[in-house]
Scaffold this active site. Structure first.
Site, PDB file in Angstrom:
ATOM      1  CB  THR A 227       5.265  -7.039  -4.364  1.00 17.89           C
ATOM      2  OG1 THR A 227       5.741  -5.729  -4.090  1.00 17.89           O
ATOM      3  CG2 THR A 227       4.537  -7.029  -5.699  1.00 17.89           C
TER       4      THR A 227
ATOM      5  CG  HIS B  49      11.399  -0.253  -3.308  1.00 15.16           C
ATOM      6  ND1 HIS B  49      11.517  -0.648  -2.001  1.00 15.16           N
ATOM      7  CD2 HIS B  49      10.469  -1.063  -3.865  1.00 15.16           C
ATOM      8  CE1 HIS B  49      10.692  -1.667  -1.777  1.00 15.16           C
ATOM      9  NE2 HIS B  49      10.033  -1.928  -2.894  1.00 15.16           N
TER      10      HIS B  49
ATOM     11  NE  ARG C 188       7.132  -9.056  -7.136  1.00 14.75           N
ATOM     12  CZ  ARG C 188       8.309  -8.631  -7.575  1.00 14.75           C
ATOM     13  NH1 ARG C 188       8.968  -9.373  -8.461  1.00 14.75           N
ATOM     14  NH2 ARG C 188       8.838  -7.504  -7.148  1.00 14.75           N
TER      15      ARG C 188
ATOM     16  CE  LYS D   4       7.255  -4.422  -8.830  1.00 19.37           C
ATOM     17  NZ  LYS D   4       7.080  -4.333  -7.360  1.00 19.37           N
TER      18      LYS D   4
ATOM     19  CG  ASP E  25       7.169  -1.585  -5.135  1.00 18.42           C
ATOM     20  OD1 ASP E  25       6.945  -1.504  -3.919  1.00 18.42           O
ATOM     21  OD2 ASP E  25       8.045  -2.330  -5.609  1.00 18.42           O
TER      22      ASP E  25
ATOM     23  CG  ASP F 195       1.580  -4.438  -3.555  1.00 11.98           C
ATOM     24  OD1 ASP F 195       1.419  -3.229  -3.286  1.00 11.98           O
ATOM     25  OD2 ASP F 195       2.552  -4.849  -4.212  1.00 11.98           O
ATOM     26  CG  HIS F 196       3.534  -3.519  -0.159  1.00  7.62           C
ATOM     27  ND1 HIS F 196       4.185  -2.331  -0.416  1.00  7.62           N
ATOM     28  CD2 HIS F 196       3.905  -4.364  -1.158  1.00  7.62           C
ATOM     29  CE1 HIS F 196       4.914  -2.448  -1.514  1.00  7.62           C
ATOM     30  NE2 HIS F 196       4.767  -3.676  -1.992  1.00  7.62           N
TER      31      HIS F 196
END
Length: 501
Positions: free
Chosen positions: A78, A262, A161, A159, A258, A305-306
């Site tokens: 991330t 998960h 970040r 988040k 995300d 981001d992925h």
């Protein structure tokens, strides 16, 4: 006459092209960067028929798609993805080497900053954050520099970040969710007090009945995207983004996708619902932009981001290769193997993060051991471990006997001070099952297409409708946006400005 007719057609076409092309210093009023956390590229086609017409499909049906956008480094996580999209470079240069990593032996959270305090909360755990560990500039930094800091740049996400790293060093503000107090907060890096509009929005959250119903982990609810979109719209109003004489920038990241991935992986009702709700959130955001900034006056890009692997058990159940990789168990066995070979009495491995092994350089020296010998023994053990395709000493990566595609991505992801000593590449379909994912969920981090193939859509100001099938990279995003704005690229950018053909 026929030659003259053809000549006139060509002249007319050239004149039309010249008229359609913006002046060298023309820019949109607002740039909106959107990152959808853990979004695989194939979700665009998987959900296409279920999306409404004004969210994802507005971007696909009216905008431009680069269909083969790849992440060109490892690991694919991330913090790195958000940073690379906005800096046009990789961990080798921007220094954000993971969500957590060791800097010269010191474990560090990517945005942790003990010199700042939370704003809007007393929660130091979630609030003492800044871009202090980011070494390169972002799109927003370059925009601020170009306009002598008259442009406004704001980041918004669930988040920290995902709000801080895209917005960059010189951002006017970044806002993220204090999960304990369930309010949007910032830090003293940006301001001493929340602006009035943010306080008003936080008060609305207190009264929000839908928000009150969400569980302890807000990110597990698709509705978490609602409050991110609402906060972004509130920021457009509150900061008057796109209303001034200079181009502004809004960086928005949707993180619930995300958290849900998960927990529940890439298939099933939870992930389906997350993208259906996100589609509605995007539609509301675009409608607000149409109303407040004006159709055609703003430029949007959307990426991820992925991506993510399919759940390993799902793969096995369908007779596909895959499995779980357990780094904690491997660490204990590795320590025991090294001790049996070298006779050390204390551990020599600081930790394992994102398939990278960090050795304790000071501890190794204190025990009278040779670092290179410790690495050789560690590599010897890892190469005999199951489900590992390659083991690479970072310092020897340039000449390691590995495929060029892996070598290049390993080197681009390697920062001498922050990336550790050894990296492993696990077999396709295998991934680390640990604190970030459940047994029925998934994770990411490797070079494989399921982790590295991400969407890249542009829409709005001077963007034609179309698509391009050729390979491009996440590091091309920032140079492309800066080229459209006629401003300098971020100062460590290695990507290329893409052409809409």
């Amino acid at each position: 006459m026929r030659k003259l007719f053809v000549f006139m057609l060509l002249v007319t076409a050239a004149c039309f092209t010249m008229q359609a092309r913006p002046g060298f210093n023309e820019r949109p009023k607002l740039v909106v960067g959107i990152v959808v956390d853990q979004m695989r590229w194939d979700y665009l086609s998987r959900y296409y028929d279920r999306f409404g017409s004004d969210g994802f499909r507005r971007l696909m049906d009216q905008g431009y798609s680069f269909d083969n956008c790849l992440i060109d480094y490892v690991p694919t996580v991330t913090a790195i993805g958000h940073t690379s999209a906005y800096t046009g470079t990789t961990p080798a240069f921007h220094g954000i080497c993971g969500n957590e990593f060791w800097i010269d032996g010191r474990k560090t959270y990517c945005c942790a900053d003990t010199t700042v305090a939370p704003v809007g909360s007393d929660n130091r755990k979630d609030g003492c954050m800044s871009p202090v560990n980011l070494l390169a500039t972002t799109i927003g930094d370059q925009l601020r520099l170009h306009t002598d800091f008259r442009s406004k740049v704001v980041g918004v996400s669930y988040k920290d970040r995902a709000a801080i790293l895209p917005a960059g060093h010189a951002a006017n503000a970044a806002y993220w969710l204090d999960r304990k107090n369930r309010q949007f907060i910032s830090s003293t890096y940006y301001m001493q007090e929340l602006p009035e509009w943010a306080k008003v929005y936080n008060m609305e959250l207190v009264k929000n009945k839908e928000f009150k119903k969400l569980g302890k982990d807000i990110g597990l609810s698709p509705e978490a995207g609602h409050i991110i979109a609402d906060m972004a719209i509130a920021a457009i109003d509150g900061e008057q983004l796109g209303q001034g004489s200079e181009t502004d920038m809004l960086c928005v990241s949707f993180s619930q996708t995300d958290v849900i991935g998960h927990q529940w992986s890439t298939r099933g009702e939870h992930t389906d619902q997350a993208y259906m709700e996100l589609d509605k959130d995007l539609a509301r955001l675009f409608k607000a932009l149409d109303s407040k900034v004006g159709t055609g006056n703003y430029l949007v890009f959307l990426t991820a981001d992925h991506g993510a692997a399919h759940n390993f058990q799902f793969m096995l159940d369908n007779r596909l290769h895959g499995g779980k990789w357990l780094s904690k168990e491997l660490k204990a066995d590795l320590e025991q193997f090294i001790a049996s070979k070298l006779g050390n009495s204390k551990p020599v491995v600081l930790g394992i993060a994102d398939y990278r092994f960090y050795l304790d350089h000071d501890g190794i020296a204190a025990q009278g051991l040779d670092l290179q010998r410790v690495k050789q023994v560690a590599i010897e053990y890892l190469r005999q471990s199951p489900n590992i395709s390659f083991v690479v000493d970072f310092e020897q990566a340039a000449t390691a006997p590995i495929p060029a595609v892996l070598r290049d991505r390993i080197l681009l992801g390697y920062n001498f001070h922050r990336s550790g000593d050894i990296i492993v590449v696990v077999e396709p379909g295998f991934y680390e099952v640990g604190p970030w994912s459940s047994l029925v969920g998934t994770t990411h981090g490797e070079w494989n297409p399921y982790d590295a193939h991400i969407p890249l859509l542009f829409y709005g100001w001077q963007v034609p409708h179309g698509s391009h099938p050729g390979e491009v990279h996440i590091t091309d995003i920032a140079p492309t946006v800066c080229s459209l704005l006629h401003i300098q690229q971020p100062n460590a950018a290695i990507g290329h400005a893409l052409q809409f053909q």
